[in-house]
Design an enzyme around this catalytic site. Structure first.
Site, short mmCIF file in Angstrom:
data_model
loop_
_atom_site.label_atom_id
_atom_site.label_comp_id
_atom_site.label_asym_id
_atom_site.label_seq_id
_atom_site.Cartn_x
_atom_site.Cartn_y
_atom_site.Cartn_z
N TYR A 34 -1.44 8.58 -4.09
CA TYR A 34 -0.05 8.75 -4.49
C TYR A 34 0.22 10.12 -5.09
O TYR A 34 -0.47 10.57 -6.02
CB TYR A 34 0.30 7.67 -5.50
N SER A 73 -6.30 4.24 -3.01
CA SER A 73 -5.05 3.83 -3.66
C SER A 73 -3.90 3.78 -2.65
O SER A 73 -3.92 2.94 -1.75
CB SER A 73 -4.75 4.76 -4.84
N GLN A 74 -2.91 4.67 -2.75
CA GLN A 74 -1.88 4.71 -1.70
C GLN A 74 -2.53 4.91 -0.34
O GLN A 74 -2.12 4.29 0.65
CB GLN A 74 -0.90 5.85 -1.96
N ASP A 82 -9.01 -2.17 -13.37
CA ASP A 82 -8.00 -1.28 -12.78
C ASP A 82 -6.60 -1.69 -13.22
O ASP A 82 -6.11 -2.76 -12.82
CB ASP A 82 -8.13 -1.33 -11.25
N HIS A 106 -8.90 2.71 -12.41
CA HIS A 106 -8.41 3.05 -11.07
C HIS A 106 -9.22 4.16 -10.39
O HIS A 106 -9.07 4.38 -9.19
CB HIS A 106 -6.93 3.41 -11.11
#
Length: 323
Positions: free
Chosen positions: A93, A189-190, A274, A303
């Protein structure tokens, strides 16, 4: 952050009911058909990245709506006659493709490697700068990307991004020196969310979603104490009458619904502390995956997940599958 989600012993069996719209498959089939009406128009222009053992190319192809999407294409030097397996990476992200010299691992390991820029992103100071605009507009939104176009799934930002991700795989398969049957996808993640969606929308040889975002979205919005799930909370705190409409739109991009359709072998990672992608949201997608699944667990990480420990795991895992 301490453990805050459901008991770790229950996570491998966690299979929640996640809303799926009746027209999910038709929606994505139409989206991809409309996009494929545009010429993919792949361009790979050699660049001097000051690398002696890696060849670097400035990659451009047509994504959603025919919009031009940037990336880097890297491959081991001196192996032009070989059909190499390929890895397509999607970015976390706020990040962008950055410099070619910062993304060497997969090419150094012998793969043809493409990193896709994420449209309209690329200002995260530690995650690379971007070079791809998002020409499409969308109505009222909270700061960030998750609520852009949330009033209608056709306008939603991640409809465009997921489609770009599919087209990146199709672009890689057109590049000389790539074995089109051995293309893997990965991201953190993203990037893990895009990986999951792409693997559900198009056939790939392997998928490696790393602490992926955007699965079991409603739970993430209601539970995650940090990170961009809060954008939806911000939006709905003002648009109180749009709750069900918003979550219906988000169901088209939910990783659980895409994971159900994925058939490639997958290597997930999850961090049990996370706060951005709660572990139950990651397991919800991994446990719904339609093919073989391995999951690497980092019990005391947030995370950041496994970082280079996970990259080492991926290198060995993918070599076993793609050779």
């Amino acid at each position: 952050m301490p453990l805050f989600d459901i008991d770790a012993a229950e996570l491998p069996h966690y299979r929640p009911e996640v809303a799926e719209p009746a027209d999910f498959d038709a929606f994505w089939a139409r989206t991809l058909a409309e996009t494929r009406a545009h010429d993919l128009a792949v361009e790979a222009v050699p660049v001097d990245a000051h690398l002696s053992v890696i060849e670097a190319y400035d990659l451009t192809f047509s994504g959603f709506g025919g919009h031009r999407v940037k990336g880097w294409y890297l491959r081991p030097a001196g192996r032009a006659d070989e059909q190499l397996p390929a890895v397509v990476e999607y970015i976390g992200y706020g990040g962008g493709r950055g410099f070619a010299h910062s993304r060497l691992t997969w090419a150094a390991a012998g793969y043809a490697y493409v990193v896709m820029d994420t449209r309209g992103q690329g200002t995260a100071p530690t995650n690379g700068f971007g070079a791809t605009p998002d020409p499409a507009g969308a109505g009222v939104a909270a700061p960030g990307t998750l609520t852009r176009g949330i009033e209608d799934p056709h306008d939603h930002y991640y409809r465009r991004v997921y489609t770009d991700g599919v087209r990146a795989v199709e672009a890689v398969r057109e590049l000389p020196g790539v074995d089109p049957a051995r293309v893997a996808v990965t991201g953190v993640s993203q990037g893990g969310a895009i990986t999951t969606a792409v693997a559900g929308l198009v056939d790939v040889a392997a998928a490696m979603p790393d602490v992926p975002w955007l699965s079991h979205i409603r739970r993430g919005v209601e539970l995650a104490p940090a990170g961009p799930f809060a954008e939806v909370r911000t939006y709905l705190s003002a648009h109180r009458h749009r709750v069900e409409d918003a979550f219906r739109t988000l169901s088209y991009v939910d990783g659980v619904n895409h994971a159900r359709r994925a058939q490639a072998p997958a290597l997930y990672s999850v961090a049990l502390m996370d706060p951005v992608c709660p572990p139950s949201t990651v397991y919800a997608a991994a446990n719904a995956w339609g093919g073989e699944v391995d999951i690497e667990v980092y019990p005391f990480n947030e995370h950041e997940g496994g970082t280079e420990f996970q990259r080492e795991r991926q290198l060995g895992w993918l070599a076993e599958r793609l050779g």
